[in-house]
Design a protein around this motif. Sequence first.
Motif, mmCIF file in Angstrom:
data_model
loop_
_atom_site.group_PDB
_atom_site.id
_atom_site.type_symbol
_atom_site.label_atom_id
_atom_site.label_comp_id
_atom_site.label_asym_id
_atom_site.label_seq_id
_atom_site.Cartn_x
_atom_site.Cartn_y
_atom_site.Cartn_z
ATOM 1 N N SER A 26 0.829 -1.206 0.000
ATOM 2 C CA SER A 26 0.000 0.000 0.000
ATOM 3 C C SER A 26 0.863 1.255 0.000
ATOM 4 O O SER A 26 0.528 2.261 -0.653
ATOM 5 C CB SER A 26 -0.945 -0.004 1.208
ATOM 6 O OG SER A 26 -0.242 0.206 2.413
ATOM 7 N N SER A 32 -4.670 2.540 -0.633
ATOM 8 C CA SER A 32 -5.075 2.055 0.681
ATOM 9 C C SER A 32 -4.827 0.551 0.819
ATOM 10 O O SER A 32 -4.746 -0.171 -0.186
ATOM 11 C CB SER A 32 -6.557 2.352 0.916
ATOM 12 O OG SER A 32 -7.354 1.548 0.066
ATOM 13 N N GLU A 33 -4.739 0.086 2.067
ATOM 14 C CA GLU A 33 -4.607 -1.357 2.295
ATOM 15 C C GLU A 33 -5.852 -2.094 1.812
ATOM 16 O O GLU A 33 -5.759 -3.248 1.375
ATOM 17 C CB GLU A 33 -4.361 -1.644 3.776
ATOM 18 C CG GLU A 33 -2.932 -1.360 4.217
ATOM 19 C CD GLU A 33 -2.637 -1.910 5.594
ATOM 20 O OE1 GLU A 33 -2.914 -3.118 5.833
ATOM 21 O OE2 GLU A 33 -2.146 -1.144 6.445
ATOM 22 N N ASP A 34 -7.012 -1.451 1.888
ATOM 23 C CA ASP A 34 -8.241 -2.065 1.379
ATOM 24 C C ASP A 34 -8.118 -2.349 -0.113
ATOM 25 O O ASP A 34 -8.577 -3.398 -0.600
ATOM 26 C CB ASP A 34 -9.448 -1.160 1.629
ATOM 27 C CG ASP A 34 -9.928 -1.225 3.063
ATOM 28 O OD1 ASP A 34 -9.563 -2.195 3.756
ATOM 29 O OD2 ASP A 34 -10.667 -0.321 3.483
ATOM 30 N N THR A 35 -7.513 -1.424 -0.845
ATOM 31 C CA THR A 35 -7.318 -1.623 -2.282
ATOM 32 C C THR A 35 -6.391 -2.807 -2.541
ATOM 33 O O THR A 35 -6.666 -3.654 -3.409
ATOM 34 C CB THR A 35 -6.721 -0.361 -2.929
ATOM 35 O OG1 THR A 35 -7.657 0.727 -2.780
ATOM 36 C CG2 THR A 35 -6.442 -0.574 -4.411
ATOM 37 N N ARG A 37 -5.827 -5.316 -0.484
ATOM 38 C CA ARG A 37 -6.515 -6.542 -0.081
ATOM 39 C C ARG A 37 -7.490 -6.997 -1.159
ATOM 40 O O ARG A 37 -7.643 -8.200 -1.406
ATOM 41 C CB ARG A 37 -7.233 -6.332 1.253
ATOM 42 C CG ARG A 37 -6.297 -6.408 2.457
ATOM 43 C CD ARG A 37 -7.080 -6.519 3.746
ATOM 44 N NE ARG A 37 -7.725 -5.257 4.083
ATOM 45 C CZ ARG A 37 -7.171 -4.323 4.849
ATOM 46 N NH1 ARG A 37 -5.968 -4.510 5.379
ATOM 47 N NH2 ARG A 37 -7.819 -3.203 5.121
ATOM 48 N N ARG A 38 -8.153 -6.043 -1.833
ATOM 49 C CA ARG A 38 -9.048 -6.403 -2.929
ATOM 50 C C ARG A 38 -8.259 -7.012 -4.083
ATOM 51 O O ARG A 38 -8.677 -8.021 -4.669
ATOM 52 C CB ARG A 38 -9.816 -5.172 -3.416
ATOM 53 C CG ARG A 38 -10.860 -5.524 -4.501
ATOM 54 C CD ARG A 38 -11.629 -4.321 -4.963
ATOM 55 N NE ARG A 38 -10.780 -3.367 -5.655
ATOM 56 C CZ ARG A 38 -10.523 -2.122 -5.227
ATOM 57 N NH1 ARG A 38 -11.071 -1.674 -4.108
ATOM 58 N NH2 ARG A 38 -9.731 -1.325 -5.910
ATOM 59 N N ARG A 41 -7.392 -10.513 -3.084
ATOM 60 C CA ARG A 41 -8.571 -11.398 -3.158
ATOM 61 C C ARG A 41 -8.828 -11.834 -4.587
ATOM 62 O O ARG A 41 -9.103 -12.999 -4.870
ATOM 63 C CB ARG A 41 -9.807 -10.689 -2.592
ATOM 64 C CG ARG A 41 -9.895 -10.662 -1.087
ATOM 65 C CD ARG A 41 -11.295 -10.324 -0.624
ATOM 66 N NE ARG A 41 -11.759 -9.029 -1.094
ATOM 67 C CZ ARG A 41 -11.560 -7.873 -0.446
ATOM 68 N NH1 ARG A 41 -10.902 -7.868 0.707
ATOM 69 N NH2 ARG A 41 -12.017 -6.748 -0.937
#
Length: 251
Positions: A26, A32-35, A37-38, A41
Amino acid sequence: MLTSQRKQLILEALKRDGQVIARTLSVEFDVSEDTIRRDLRELAAEGQLQRVHGGALPASPAAVDFAGRERIESASKAEIGRAAAGMITRGQIAFIDGGTTAVQLARHLPRDLRATIVTHSPSVAVELAEHAELEVIMIGGRLFRHSMVNVGAAAIESLSHIRADFYFMGVTGVHPQAGLSTGDMEEAYVKRALVERAAETVVLASAEKLNAASAYKIADVSAASTIVVERNTPEMLTKPFEALGITILRA
Protein backbone atom coordinates in the motif's frame (compact mmCIF):
# COMPACT_ATOMS: atom_id res chain seq x y z
CA MET A 1 -1.63 3.16 -12.18
CA LEU A 2 -4.16 0.76 -13.66
CA THR A 3 -5.39 -2.12 -11.52
CA SER A 4 -4.02 -4.63 -14.02
CA GLN A 5 -0.58 -3.02 -13.85
CA ARG A 6 -0.62 -3.05 -10.06
CA LYS A 7 -1.60 -6.72 -9.99
CA GLN A 8 1.21 -7.60 -12.37
CA LEU A 9 3.71 -5.80 -10.14
CA ILE A 10 2.33 -7.66 -7.10
CA LEU A 11 2.88 -10.98 -8.86
CA GLU A 12 6.40 -9.95 -9.86
CA ALA A 13 7.19 -9.01 -6.24
CA LEU A 14 5.76 -12.34 -5.08
CA LYS A 15 7.95 -14.26 -7.51
CA ARG A 16 11.02 -12.24 -6.52
CA ASP A 17 10.58 -12.18 -2.73
CA GLY A 18 8.53 -15.30 -2.02
CA GLN A 19 5.86 -13.29 -0.18
CA VAL A 20 4.16 -9.91 -0.18
CA ILE A 21 2.90 -7.79 2.73
CA ALA A 22 -0.27 -5.76 2.18
CA ARG A 23 0.91 -2.80 4.27
CA THR A 24 4.21 -2.58 2.38
CA LEU A 25 2.43 -2.75 -0.98
CA SER A 26 0.00 0.00 0.00
CA VAL A 27 2.92 2.33 0.74
CA GLU A 28 4.80 1.34 -2.41
CA PHE A 29 1.79 1.91 -4.69
CA ASP A 30 0.37 4.84 -2.68
CA VAL A 31 -3.05 3.20 -2.32
CA SER A 32 -5.08 2.06 0.68
CA GLU A 33 -4.61 -1.36 2.29
CA ASP A 34 -8.24 -2.07 1.38
CA THR A 35 -7.32 -1.62 -2.28
CA ILE A 36 -4.38 -4.01 -1.92
CA ARG A 37 -6.51 -6.54 -0.08
CA ARG A 38 -9.05 -6.40 -2.93
CA ASP A 39 -6.25 -6.99 -5.45
CA LEU A 40 -5.04 -9.97 -3.41
CA ARG A 41 -8.57 -11.40 -3.16
CA GLU A 42 -9.03 -11.18 -6.92
CA LEU A 43 -5.61 -12.70 -7.64
CA ALA A 44 -6.35 -15.51 -5.17
CA ALA A 45 -9.67 -16.20 -6.91
CA GLU A 46 -7.72 -16.59 -10.15
CA GLY A 47 -5.35 -19.07 -8.49
CA GLN A 48 -2.39 -16.69 -8.79
CA LEU A 49 -1.51 -16.58 -5.09
CA GLN A 50 -2.47 -17.88 -1.65
CA ARG A 51 -3.69 -15.24 0.80
CA VAL A 52 -2.37 -15.34 4.36
CA HIS A 53 -2.76 -13.01 7.31
CA GLY A 54 -1.30 -9.65 6.32
CA GLY A 55 -0.39 -10.54 2.75
CA ALA A 56 0.11 -13.45 0.36
CA LEU A 57 2.36 -16.36 -0.59
CA PRO A 58 2.92 -18.07 -3.96
CA ALA A 59 0.05 -20.43 -4.80
CA SER A 60 0.85 -24.01 -5.62
CA PRO A 61 0.18 -24.75 -9.30
CA ALA A 62 -0.59 -28.39 -8.42
CA ALA A 63 -4.35 -28.10 -8.87
CA VAL A 64 -4.78 -30.42 -11.85
CA ASP A 65 -6.68 -33.64 -11.16
CA PHE A 66 -4.96 -37.04 -10.91
CA ALA A 67 -5.43 -37.98 -14.58
CA GLY A 68 -4.02 -34.63 -15.68
CA ARG A 69 -1.02 -34.87 -13.35
CA GLU A 70 -0.13 -38.29 -14.73
CA ARG A 71 0.66 -36.59 -18.06
CA ILE A 72 2.89 -33.89 -16.53
CA GLU A 73 6.63 -34.10 -15.74
CA SER A 74 6.58 -37.88 -15.60
CA ALA A 75 10.40 -38.14 -15.85
CA SER A 76 11.09 -35.98 -12.80
CA LYS A 77 8.37 -37.71 -10.78
CA ALA A 78 9.88 -41.07 -11.68
CA GLU A 79 13.28 -39.92 -10.38
CA ILE A 80 11.77 -38.69 -7.11
CA GLY A 81 9.82 -41.93 -6.78
CA ARG A 82 12.92 -44.04 -7.41
CA ALA A 83 14.96 -42.16 -4.79
CA ALA A 84 12.18 -42.45 -2.19
CA ALA A 85 11.67 -46.16 -2.90
CA GLY A 86 15.32 -46.75 -2.04
CA MET A 87 14.70 -45.58 1.52
CA ILE A 88 12.44 -48.55 2.38
CA THR A 89 14.28 -51.62 3.65
CA ARG A 90 13.38 -55.19 4.54
CA GLY A 91 10.91 -55.61 7.40
CA GLN A 92 9.79 -51.99 7.57
CA ILE A 93 6.26 -50.62 7.58
CA ALA A 94 5.68 -47.62 5.31
CA PHE A 95 2.72 -45.36 4.64
CA ILE A 96 2.55 -44.32 1.00
CA ASP A 97 0.34 -41.34 0.18
CA GLY A 98 -1.76 -40.81 -2.92
CA GLY A 99 -0.77 -38.89 -6.03
CA THR A 100 1.21 -39.52 -9.18
CA THR A 101 4.64 -39.27 -7.53
CA ALA A 102 3.56 -41.82 -4.92
CA VAL A 103 2.55 -44.16 -7.73
CA GLN A 104 6.06 -43.77 -9.13
CA LEU A 105 7.48 -44.65 -5.72
CA ALA A 106 5.41 -47.83 -5.66
CA ARG A 107 6.48 -48.63 -9.22
CA HIS A 108 10.15 -48.53 -8.24
CA LEU A 109 9.99 -50.77 -5.17
CA PRO A 110 12.10 -53.92 -5.72
CA ARG A 111 10.07 -57.02 -6.53
CA ASP A 112 11.92 -59.00 -3.86
CA LEU A 113 11.39 -56.46 -1.05
CA ARG A 114 9.75 -57.95 2.03
CA ALA A 115 8.01 -55.09 3.80
CA THR A 116 4.54 -53.81 4.64
CA ILE A 117 3.00 -50.97 2.66
CA VAL A 118 -0.06 -49.17 4.04
CA THR A 119 -1.89 -46.86 1.65
CA HIS A 120 -5.20 -45.08 1.24
CA SER A 121 -4.57 -44.81 -2.50
CA PRO A 122 -6.26 -47.41 -4.76
CA SER A 123 -3.76 -46.48 -7.49
CA VAL A 124 -0.79 -47.32 -5.27
CA ALA A 125 -2.41 -50.58 -4.10
CA VAL A 126 -3.04 -51.69 -7.70
CA GLU A 127 0.55 -50.81 -8.63
CA LEU A 128 1.77 -53.18 -5.89
CA ALA A 129 -0.55 -56.06 -6.78
CA GLU A 130 2.24 -58.03 -8.48
CA HIS A 131 4.76 -57.56 -5.66
CA ALA A 132 4.31 -60.99 -4.09
CA GLU A 133 6.73 -60.37 -1.19
CA LEU A 134 5.00 -57.20 -0.03
CA GLU A 135 2.20 -57.10 2.49
CA VAL A 136 -0.20 -54.43 1.23
CA ILE A 137 -2.78 -52.94 3.60
CA MET A 138 -5.48 -50.82 1.98
CA ILE A 139 -7.11 -48.10 4.08
CA GLY A 140 -10.76 -47.54 3.15
CA GLY A 141 -13.03 -44.50 3.22
CA ARG A 142 -14.73 -42.12 0.82
CA LEU A 143 -12.93 -41.86 -2.52
CA PHE A 144 -11.68 -38.34 -3.19
CA ARG A 145 -11.41 -38.54 -6.97
CA HIS A 146 -9.22 -35.49 -7.51
CA SER A 147 -6.28 -37.21 -5.82
CA MET A 148 -7.59 -40.79 -6.03
CA VAL A 149 -7.31 -41.38 -2.27
CA ASN A 150 -9.70 -42.51 0.45
CA VAL A 151 -10.57 -39.88 3.04
CA GLY A 152 -12.94 -39.36 5.94
CA ALA A 153 -13.45 -40.60 9.49
CA ALA A 154 -13.20 -44.28 8.54
CA ALA A 155 -9.73 -43.76 7.04
CA ILE A 156 -8.48 -41.83 10.06
CA GLU A 157 -9.88 -44.44 12.47
CA SER A 158 -8.12 -47.25 10.59
CA LEU A 159 -4.81 -45.41 10.71
CA SER A 160 -5.00 -44.99 14.48
CA HIS A 161 -4.17 -48.69 14.92
CA ILE A 162 -0.94 -48.68 12.86
CA ARG A 163 2.56 -47.40 13.55
CA ALA A 164 4.91 -47.02 10.60
CA ASP A 165 8.62 -46.42 10.09
CA PHE A 166 8.05 -43.97 7.25
CA TYR A 167 5.30 -41.84 5.79
CA PHE A 168 5.93 -40.77 2.20
CA MET A 169 3.80 -37.66 1.84
CA GLY A 170 2.52 -35.96 -1.29
CA VAL A 171 1.71 -32.25 -0.97
CA THR A 172 0.77 -29.27 -3.10
CA GLY A 173 2.73 -26.76 -1.02
CA VAL A 174 5.94 -26.80 1.05
CA HIS A 175 6.77 -23.46 2.68
CA PRO A 176 9.16 -22.57 5.54
CA GLN A 177 6.51 -20.50 7.35
CA ALA A 178 3.18 -21.75 5.97
CA GLY A 179 4.24 -25.39 6.38
CA LEU A 180 3.05 -28.44 4.47
CA SER A 181 -0.29 -27.90 2.76
CA THR A 182 -2.82 -29.32 0.34
CA GLY A 183 -5.92 -28.16 -1.49
CA ASP A 184 -8.61 -30.24 0.26
CA MET A 185 -9.61 -30.13 3.94
CA GLU A 186 -10.46 -33.81 4.37
CA GLU A 187 -7.29 -34.87 2.62
CA ALA A 188 -5.33 -32.63 4.99
CA TYR A 189 -6.89 -34.37 8.01
CA VAL A 190 -5.86 -37.80 6.71
CA LYS A 191 -2.32 -36.62 5.96
CA ARG A 192 -2.07 -35.17 9.48
CA ALA A 193 -3.12 -38.53 10.93
CA LEU A 194 -0.45 -40.26 8.85
CA VAL A 195 2.23 -37.86 10.14
CA GLU A 196 1.23 -38.64 13.71
CA ARG A 197 1.47 -42.40 13.19
CA ALA A 198 4.87 -42.49 11.46
CA ALA A 199 8.32 -42.33 13.02
CA GLU A 200 9.60 -40.30 10.08
CA THR A 201 7.88 -38.24 7.39
CA VAL A 202 9.42 -37.92 3.93
CA VAL A 203 7.91 -35.29 1.63
CA LEU A 204 7.92 -35.85 -2.14
CA ALA A 205 8.11 -32.42 -3.76
CA SER A 206 8.78 -31.31 -7.30
CA ALA A 207 10.27 -27.82 -7.63
CA GLU A 208 7.00 -25.96 -8.25
CA LYS A 209 5.70 -27.03 -4.84
CA LEU A 210 8.63 -25.55 -2.90
CA ASN A 211 8.00 -22.18 -1.24
CA ALA A 212 4.37 -22.38 -2.34
CA ALA A 213 1.23 -22.75 -0.23
CA SER A 214 -2.28 -24.18 -0.53
CA ALA A 215 -5.40 -23.49 1.49
CA TYR A 216 -5.27 -26.33 4.04
CA LYS A 217 -2.29 -26.80 6.32
CA ILE A 218 -1.25 -30.34 7.16
CA ALA A 219 1.56 -29.60 9.61
CA ASP A 220 4.54 -27.34 10.22
CA VAL A 221 7.36 -27.96 7.77
CA SER A 222 9.41 -29.29 10.71
CA ALA A 223 7.21 -32.41 10.60
CA ALA A 224 9.30 -33.49 7.60
CA SER A 225 12.67 -35.09 8.30
CA THR A 226 13.48 -35.33 4.58
CA ILE A 227 12.28 -33.64 1.39
CA VAL A 228 12.95 -35.50 -1.86
CA VAL A 229 13.38 -33.12 -4.81
CA GLU A 230 14.48 -33.26 -8.42
CA ARG A 231 18.26 -33.34 -8.91
CA ASN A 232 18.36 -29.96 -10.68
CA THR A 233 16.19 -28.08 -8.16
CA PRO A 234 17.80 -24.64 -7.58
CA GLU A 235 19.59 -24.29 -4.24
CA MET A 236 17.75 -21.04 -3.56
CA LEU A 237 14.55 -23.13 -3.25
CA THR A 238 16.03 -25.73 -0.90
CA LYS A 239 18.26 -23.59 1.36
CA PRO A 240 15.41 -22.35 3.60
CA PHE A 241 14.55 -25.95 4.45
CA GLU A 242 18.14 -27.03 5.00
CA ALA A 243 18.50 -24.09 7.40
CA LEU A 244 15.70 -25.64 9.44
CA GLY A 245 17.61 -28.92 9.72
CA ILE A 246 15.59 -30.81 7.10
CA THR A 247 17.52 -33.23 4.90
CA ILE A 248 17.24 -32.54 1.17
CA LEU A 249 17.55 -35.69 -0.95
CA ARG A 250 18.19 -34.91 -4.60
CA ALA A 251 16.81 -37.65 -6.87
